[in-house]
Design a protein around this motif. Sequence first.
Motif, PDB file in Angstrom:
ATOM      1  N   UNK A 199      -3.428  -0.685  41.509  1.00 36.00           N
ATOM      2  CA  UNK A 199      -4.409  -1.073  40.503  1.00 36.00           C
ATOM      3  C   UNK A 199      -5.314   0.128  40.214  1.00 36.00           C
ATOM      4  N   UNK A 200      -6.500  -0.097  39.652  1.00 34.58           N
ATOM      5  CA  UNK A 200      -7.302   1.007  39.154  1.00 34.58           C
ATOM      6  C   UNK A 200      -8.088   1.759  40.215  1.00 34.58           C
ATOM      7  N   UNK A 201      -7.876   3.077  40.274  1.00 36.39           N
ATOM      8  CA  UNK A 201      -8.629   3.931  41.196  1.00 36.39           C
ATOM      9  C   UNK A 201      -9.751   4.690  40.489  1.00 36.39           C
ATOM     10  N   UNK A 202      -9.723   4.720  39.164  1.00 30.92           N
ATOM     11  CA  UNK A 202     -10.759   5.438  38.418  1.00 30.92           C
ATOM     12  C   UNK A 202     -12.123   4.773  38.601  1.00 30.92           C
ATOM     13  N   UNK A 203     -13.166   5.563  38.590  1.00 31.98           N
ATOM     14  CA  UNK A 203     -14.564   5.139  38.701  1.00 31.98           C
ATOM     15  C   UNK A 203     -14.949   4.674  40.112  1.00 31.98           C
ATOM     16  N   UNK A 204     -14.020   4.672  41.029  1.00 36.08           N
ATOM     17  CA  UNK A 204     -14.303   4.231  42.395  1.00 36.08           C
ATOM     18  C   UNK A 204     -14.686   5.430  43.261  1.00 36.08           C
ATOM     19  N   UNK A 205     -15.617   5.215  44.185  1.00 29.15           N
ATOM     20  CA  UNK A 205     -16.075   6.311  45.044  1.00 29.15           C
ATOM     21  C   UNK A 205     -16.131   5.954  46.523  1.00 29.15           C
ATOM     22  N   UNK A 206     -16.028   4.694  46.869  1.00 27.31           N
ATOM     23  CA  UNK A 206     -16.183   4.249  48.252  1.00 27.31           C
ATOM     24  C   UNK A 206     -14.834   3.841  48.839  1.00 27.31           C
ATOM     25  N   UNK A 207     -14.257   4.650  49.723  1.00 29.55           N
ATOM     26  CA  UNK A 207     -12.928   4.345  50.261  1.00 29.55           C
ATOM     27  C   UNK A 207     -12.886   3.095  51.122  1.00 29.55           C
ATOM     28  N   UNK A 247      -3.615 -12.109  42.452  1.00 25.27           N
ATOM     29  CA  UNK A 247      -4.512 -13.241  42.243  1.00 25.27           C
ATOM     30  C   UNK A 247      -5.753 -13.183  43.118  1.00 25.27           C
ATOM     31  N   UNK A 248      -5.732 -12.318  44.137  1.00 24.41           N
ATOM     32  CA  UNK A 248      -6.864 -12.223  45.056  1.00 24.41           C
ATOM     33  C   UNK A 248      -7.728 -10.977  44.793  1.00 24.41           C
ATOM     34  N   UNK A 249      -7.427 -10.199  43.774  1.00 22.30           N
ATOM     35  CA  UNK A 249      -8.193  -8.984  43.496  1.00 22.30           C
ATOM     36  C   UNK A 249      -9.539  -9.307  42.852  1.00 22.30           C
ATOM     37  N   UNK A 250     -10.519  -8.426  43.096  1.00 28.88           N
ATOM     38  CA  UNK A 250     -11.867  -8.591  42.555  1.00 28.88           C
ATOM     39  C   UNK A 250     -12.420  -7.235  42.124  1.00 28.88           C
ATOM     40  N   UNK A 251     -13.297  -7.273  41.131  1.00 25.64           N
ATOM     41  CA  UNK A 251     -14.038  -6.086  40.693  1.00 25.64           C
ATOM     42  C   UNK A 251     -13.136  -4.928  40.263  1.00 25.64           C
ATOM     43  N   UNK A 252     -11.981  -5.247  39.735  1.00 20.02           N
ATOM     44  CA  UNK A 252     -11.061  -4.228  39.229  1.00 20.02           C
ATOM     45  C   UNK A 252     -10.696  -4.582  37.799  1.00 20.02           C
ATOM     46  N   UNK A 253     -11.163  -3.774  36.860  1.00 23.23           N
ATOM     47  CA  UNK A 253     -10.901  -4.059  35.453  1.00 23.23           C
ATOM     48  C   UNK A 253      -9.425  -4.048  35.121  1.00 23.23           C
ATOM     49  N   UNK A 254      -8.681  -3.115  35.699  1.00 21.35           N
ATOM     50  CA  UNK A 254      -7.244  -3.052  35.446  1.00 21.35           C
ATOM     51  C   UNK A 254      -6.546  -4.313  35.950  1.00 21.35           C
ATOM     52  N   UNK A 255      -6.872  -4.721  37.164  1.00 18.76           N
ATOM     53  CA  UNK A 255      -6.269  -5.926  37.721  1.00 18.76           C
ATOM     54  C   UNK A 255      -6.605  -7.159  36.877  1.00 18.76           C
ATOM     55  N   UNK A 256      -7.823  -7.218  36.387  1.00 17.27           N
ATOM     56  CA  UNK A 256      -8.239  -8.350  35.557  1.00 17.27           C
ATOM     57  C   UNK A 256      -7.407  -8.427  34.287  1.00 17.27           C
ATOM     58  N   UNK A 257      -7.198  -7.289  33.666  1.00 14.06           N
ATOM     59  CA  UNK A 257      -6.396  -7.247  32.443  1.00 14.06           C
ATOM     60  C   UNK A 257      -4.964  -7.689  32.729  1.00 14.06           C
ATOM     61  N   UNK A 258      -4.387  -7.163  33.802  1.00 14.56           N
ATOM     62  CA  UNK A 258      -2.993  -7.481  34.127  1.00 14.56           C
ATOM     63  C   UNK A 258      -2.851  -8.961  34.475  1.00 14.56           C
ATOM     64  N   UNK A 283     -19.796   0.391  37.056  1.00 16.62           N
ATOM     65  CA  UNK A 283     -20.523   0.036  35.835  1.00 16.62           C
ATOM     66  C   UNK A 283     -19.586  -0.535  34.778  1.00 16.62           C
ATOM     67  N   UNK A 284     -20.119  -0.819  33.602  1.00 16.55           N
ATOM     68  CA  UNK A 284     -19.359  -1.513  32.561  1.00 16.55           C
ATOM     69  C   UNK A 284     -18.375  -0.618  31.826  1.00 16.55           C
ATOM     70  N   UNK A 285     -18.327   0.686  32.158  1.00 17.15           N
ATOM     71  CA  UNK A 285     -17.390   1.575  31.486  1.00 17.15           C
ATOM     72  C   UNK A 285     -15.964   1.082  31.617  1.00 17.15           C
ATOM     73  N   UNK A 286     -15.634   0.525  32.801  1.00 16.65           N
ATOM     74  CA  UNK A 286     -14.258   0.126  33.050  1.00 16.65           C
ATOM     75  C   UNK A 286     -13.825  -0.985  32.104  1.00 16.65           C
ATOM     76  N   UNK A 287     -14.715  -1.917  31.810  1.00 21.88           N
ATOM     77  CA  UNK A 287     -14.378  -2.999  30.895  1.00 21.88           C
ATOM     78  C   UNK A 287     -14.044  -2.441  29.520  1.00 21.88           C
ATOM     79  N   UNK A 288     -14.857  -1.510  29.049  1.00 19.88           N
ATOM     80  CA  UNK A 288     -14.584  -0.907  27.758  1.00 19.88           C
ATOM     81  C   UNK A 288     -13.280  -0.143  27.748  1.00 19.88           C
TER      82      UNK A 288
END
Length: 242
Positions: free
Chosen positions: A146-154, A163-174, A198-203
């Motif tokens: 799923x999406x690794x962009x905009x993430x900083x905390x490993x 179905x169990x993913x959270x706070x990932x814009x890419x996963x939400x879209x898929x 932040x909201x950049x990922x949604x856009x």
Amino acid sequence: MIAEQFLRTSLLLKEDGIKRLMSAKVMLVGLGAVGGYVLEALARAGVGHLILVDFDKFDESNINRQILALHSTVGRKKTEVAQERVLAINPACEVEIIDTFVDEKTLPELLEKKVDYVVDAIDSLNSKCGLIEALIKNNIPFISSMGAALKTDPTHIKYATLDKTQNCGLAKFIRKRLKKRGTDISKVECVFSDEQTNSEEKGFIESKEEGVRNTLGSLPTITAIFGLMIANKVILKLSQKK
């Protein structure tokens, strides 16, 4: 007789585990930031047959996060560079390269390949959804990034089903796209980060749905961890047949 380069791995996975890896065939779709690190680990673990799929060439902006991207590889096809890398690590590996963009026209060719596992490291959303849907329909084992962009905390990177993913814009879209198509998203095993951004990922997700490719910030550390976690799952699955 296990080659000396695989001795440390065989001490952990045992001789039978190494032999399973050597006889395994894995298809890796996408050789970018995440896919490059998947490739590195699979090659070093001794996977005996790799099918590498990508259509792109390296450019200078890839160097910050893609292990195969160097000033010396800028302008070269990712598949060709990846093949050279694998054979430099393990000359005994059989490497097949497919220089193509994944879409409804090229998917049938890929699905004809008899493989033990597929890694989805695609960042094109329509291609990603199409590949996931096809793999599920054909009962082919796979894992997706799923999406690794905009993430900083490993510490927020983890395994889950889609179905169990959270706070990932890419996963939400898929999730939304696949549910509309009647695909069981609980069958999609993936690596994702639940770090809130932040909201950049949604856009970004919305614009990519319309065919616009925006550029997002990403760290080499996060994309590498995504790739290595995916590779680790594949290595354990194939070596232990679990």
